[in-house]
Design a protein around this motif. Structure first.
Motif, mmCIF file in Angstrom:
data_model
loop_
_atom_site.group_PDB
_atom_site.id
_atom_site.type_symbol
_atom_site.label_atom_id
_atom_site.label_comp_id
_atom_site.label_asym_id
_atom_site.label_seq_id
_atom_site.Cartn_x
_atom_site.Cartn_y
_atom_site.Cartn_z
ATOM 1 N N MET A 49 -12.464 6.090 -15.610
ATOM 2 C CA MET A 49 -11.642 5.312 -14.637
ATOM 3 C C MET A 49 -12.083 5.710 -13.111
ATOM 4 S SD MET A 49 -7.722 4.522 -14.280
ATOM 5 C CE MET A 49 -7.320 3.333 -13.253
ATOM 6 N N GLU A 50 -12.655 4.727 -12.188
ATOM 7 C CA GLU A 50 -13.062 5.039 -10.863
ATOM 8 C C GLU A 50 -12.105 3.817 -10.211
ATOM 9 O OE1 GLU A 50 -17.127 4.311 -9.964
ATOM 10 O OE2 GLU A 50 -17.820 5.106 -12.072
ATOM 11 N N PHE A 51 -12.065 4.628 -8.823
ATOM 12 C CA PHE A 51 -11.305 4.034 -7.853
ATOM 13 C C PHE A 51 -11.865 4.317 -6.509
ATOM 14 C CE2 PHE A 51 -9.046 7.593 -6.093
ATOM 15 C CZ PHE A 51 -8.750 8.322 -7.085
ATOM 16 N N GLU A 52 -11.639 3.471 -5.663
ATOM 17 C CA GLU A 52 -12.281 3.661 -4.408
ATOM 18 C C GLU A 52 -11.090 4.041 -3.320
ATOM 19 O OE1 GLU A 52 -14.112 0.053 -2.307
ATOM 20 O OE2 GLU A 52 -15.231 -0.186 -4.234
ATOM 21 N N LEU A 98 -5.155 4.742 3.552
ATOM 22 C CA LEU A 98 -5.379 6.001 4.022
ATOM 23 C C LEU A 98 -5.030 5.985 5.551
ATOM 24 C CD1 LEU A 98 -8.389 7.403 2.287
ATOM 25 C CD2 LEU A 98 -6.217 8.206 1.884
ATOM 26 N N SER A 99 -5.355 5.192 6.161
ATOM 27 C CA SER A 99 -5.228 5.081 7.800
ATOM 28 C C SER A 99 -3.744 4.861 7.995
ATOM 29 C CB SER A 99 -6.085 4.143 8.676
ATOM 30 O OG SER A 99 -5.915 2.798 8.169
ATOM 31 N N SER A 100 -3.177 4.146 7.220
ATOM 32 C CA SER A 100 -1.377 3.705 7.548
ATOM 33 C C SER A 100 -0.757 4.873 7.178
ATOM 34 C CB SER A 100 -1.050 2.600 6.693
ATOM 35 O OG SER A 100 -1.231 3.002 5.105
ATOM 36 N N LEU A 101 -1.234 5.786 6.084
ATOM 37 C CA LEU A 101 -0.561 7.001 5.497
ATOM 38 C C LEU A 101 -0.836 7.986 6.707
ATOM 39 C CD1 LEU A 101 0.999 8.598 3.137
ATOM 40 C CD2 LEU A 101 -1.419 9.136 2.389
ATOM 41 N N LEU A 102 -2.029 8.394 7.201
ATOM 42 C CA LEU A 102 -2.224 9.138 8.075
ATOM 43 C C LEU A 102 -1.632 8.970 9.600
ATOM 44 C CD1 LEU A 102 -5.983 10.110 7.699
ATOM 45 C CD2 LEU A 102 -4.055 11.421 6.979
ATOM 46 N N LEU A 103 -1.337 7.759 10.001
ATOM 47 C CA LEU A 103 -0.676 7.384 10.945
ATOM 48 C C LEU A 103 0.826 7.722 11.123
ATOM 49 C CD1 LEU A 103 -0.884 5.850 13.775
ATOM 50 C CD2 LEU A 103 -0.406 3.822 12.699
ATOM 51 N N VAL A 104 1.522 7.250 9.861
ATOM 52 C CA VAL A 104 2.889 7.467 9.719
ATOM 53 C C VAL A 104 3.052 8.957 9.615
ATOM 54 C CG1 VAL A 104 4.954 7.244 8.373
ATOM 55 C CG2 VAL A 104 3.243 5.122 8.647
ATOM 56 N N SER A 125 -0.832 3.165 -5.349
ATOM 57 C CA SER A 125 -1.570 2.145 -4.809
ATOM 58 C C SER A 125 -3.154 2.042 -5.093
ATOM 59 C CB SER A 125 -1.539 1.947 -3.314
ATOM 60 O OG SER A 125 -2.246 2.846 -2.477
ATOM 61 N N PHE A 126 -3.913 3.296 -5.427
ATOM 62 C CA PHE A 126 -5.110 3.492 -6.283
ATOM 63 C C PHE A 126 -5.140 2.897 -7.371
ATOM 64 C CE2 PHE A 126 -5.286 7.043 -2.851
ATOM 65 C CZ PHE A 126 -6.066 6.304 -1.961
ATOM 66 N N PHE A 127 -4.023 2.790 -8.049
ATOM 67 C CA PHE A 127 -4.309 2.478 -9.517
ATOM 68 C C PHE A 127 -3.819 1.150 -9.904
ATOM 69 C CE2 PHE A 127 -3.854 7.211 -9.489
ATOM 70 C CZ PHE A 127 -5.393 7.550 -10.032
ATOM 71 N N GLU A 162 -1.357 -3.917 -6.281
ATOM 72 C CA GLU A 162 -0.368 -4.802 -5.884
ATOM 73 C C GLU A 162 0.764 -3.870 -4.950
ATOM 74 O OE1 GLU A 162 -1.255 -4.724 -8.974
ATOM 75 O OE2 GLU A 162 -2.197 -6.785 -8.763
ATOM 76 N N ILE A 163 0.891 -2.386 -5.315
ATOM 77 C CA ILE A 163 1.558 -1.483 -4.549
ATOM 78 C C ILE A 163 1.185 -1.327 -3.054
ATOM 79 C CG2 ILE A 163 2.379 0.685 -4.375
ATOM 80 C CD1 ILE A 163 2.645 0.691 -7.372
ATOM 81 N N LYS A 164 -0.082 -1.669 -2.808
ATOM 82 C CA LYS A 164 -0.652 -1.598 -1.391
ATOM 83 C C LYS A 164 0.358 -2.242 -0.483
ATOM 84 C CE LYS A 164 -4.687 -2.600 1.354
ATOM 85 N NZ LYS A 164 -5.950 -3.087 1.487
ATOM 86 N N ALA A 165 0.692 -3.513 -0.945
ATOM 87 C CA ALA A 165 1.627 -4.153 0.075
ATOM 88 C C ALA A 165 2.800 -3.699 0.296
ATOM 89 C CB ALA A 165 1.763 -5.486 -0.614
#
Length: 106
Positions: A2-5, A11-17, A65-67, A70-73
């Motif tokens: 399984m590959e994911f990008e 990542l940027s929203s996670l690092l910002l918060v 959200s990588f897998f 839809e969880i990204k939203a």
């Protein structure tokens, strides 16, 4: 296999918060020291109840959200709400520290 990008937005929203949470926590510690209210014995409980639940939840959402795309939203919405919450708390702490500094000079 399984590959994911790695999603830059996630990542940027996670690092910002996470950065804003870190700044808020450090300002809270500095403010407590300035007020002579800092107690190192209370710090672990504070981290456990006020910091780690938010950090852990965001990291879990980011990983899922990588897998499940839809969880990204949900992650982005949670990040926006937490960013607003912590920015307001930072503003309040800075105002309180300015008032404390003014009281010391008078």
């Amino acid at each position: 296999m399984m590959e994911f990008e790695l999603d830059v937005q996630v990542l940027s929203s996670l690092l910002l918060v996470l950065s804003v949470i870190l700044v808020d926590t450090l300002l809270g510690i500095i403010r407590a020291i300035a007020r002579q209210e800092f107690d190192v014995r209370v710090l672990p409980q504070f981290l456990q109840t006020s910091v780690f639940p938010y950090v852990g939840s965001l990291i879990v959402l980011a990983v899922f959200s990588f897998f499940v795309p839809e969880i990204k939203a949900l992650l982005l919405a949670a990040s926006a709400f937490l960013l607003a919450k912590y920015l307001a708390e930072i503003k309040d702490k800075l105002q309180d520290m300015v008032m404390l500094a003014k009281a010391d000079t008078e």
